[in-house]
Design an enzyme around this catalytic site. Structure first.
Site, mmCIF file in Angstrom:
data_model
loop_
_atom_site.group_PDB
_atom_site.id
_atom_site.type_symbol
_atom_site.label_atom_id
_atom_site.label_comp_id
_atom_site.label_asym_id
_atom_site.label_seq_id
_atom_site.Cartn_x
_atom_site.Cartn_y
_atom_site.Cartn_z
ATOM 1 N N TYR A 61 0.844 -1.194 0.000
ATOM 2 C CA TYR A 61 0.000 0.000 0.000
ATOM 3 C C TYR A 61 0.880 1.245 0.000
ATOM 4 O O TYR A 61 2.069 1.184 0.297
ATOM 5 C CB TYR A 61 -0.955 0.006 1.209
ATOM 6 C CG TYR A 61 -0.298 0.281 2.530
ATOM 7 C CD1 TYR A 61 -0.168 1.586 3.010
ATOM 8 C CD2 TYR A 61 0.216 -0.753 3.307
ATOM 9 C CE1 TYR A 61 0.455 1.842 4.227
ATOM 10 C CE2 TYR A 61 0.832 -0.494 4.529
ATOM 11 C CZ TYR A 61 0.947 0.803 4.976
ATOM 12 O OH TYR A 61 1.563 1.064 6.175
ATOM 13 N N CYS A 62 0.255 2.364 -0.347
ATOM 14 C CA CYS A 62 0.922 3.665 -0.307
ATOM 15 C C CYS A 62 -0.123 4.692 0.126
ATOM 16 O O CYS A 62 -1.092 4.340 0.798
ATOM 17 C CB CYS A 62 1.543 4.007 -1.666
ATOM 18 S SG CYS A 62 0.340 4.183 -2.997
ATOM 19 N N GLY A 63 0.029 5.921 -0.289
ATOM 20 C CA GLY A 63 -0.910 6.957 0.120
ATOM 21 C C GLY A 63 -2.235 6.916 -0.623
ATOM 22 O O GLY A 63 -3.296 7.045 -0.033
ATOM 23 N N LEU A 89 -3.840 4.559 1.650
ATOM 24 C CA LEU A 89 -4.218 4.983 2.997
ATOM 25 C C LEU A 89 -5.370 5.977 2.996
ATOM 26 O O LEU A 89 -6.111 6.072 3.973
ATOM 27 C CB LEU A 89 -3.023 5.584 3.734
ATOM 28 C CG LEU A 89 -1.971 4.589 4.206
ATOM 29 C CD1 LEU A 89 -0.890 5.314 4.990
ATOM 30 C CD2 LEU A 89 -2.577 3.492 5.042
#
Length: 100
Positions: A61-63, A89
């Site tokens: 995952y990332c932003g 996120l």
């Protein structure tokens, strides 16, 4: 995967949770038990092969989901089994899931 599907998946002992944002972003808040490896670093694939468990599914995952999609593609090309958090996120927080 949706945030709730991702949350269920990362509760498995067969999954390794990987945040692919920059270390300073990771430090501001991340999913509990996540490891950090910046996908934008030129040695991402080399470090991934050295540090990630090949016998587990890598949950990335990332932003917002953009960098994790890039990371997922790179990891699949290296032979890893990968799942990705759609929306990153941002989506995770929108449904009220916690960060540490």
């Amino acid at each position: 995967m949706t945030p709730l599907e991702f949350q269920n998946a990362i509760n498995s002992t067969d999954v390794y949770l990987l945040d692919v944002r920059k270390p300073d972003e990771f430090a501001t808040g991340h999913i509990k038990n996540a490891h950090n490896l910046d996908v934008l670093e030129p040695n991402f694939e080399t470090e991934a092969k050295k540090t990630l468990p090949s016998d587990k599914t890598i949950a990335v995952y990332c932003g917002t989901g953009r960098r994790s999609a890039m990371a997922a593609e790179k990891l699949v090309n290296e032979g890893f089994k990968v799942i990705n958090l759609d929306g990153g996120l941002t989506a995770w927080k929108e449904v009220g899931l916690p960060l540490v």
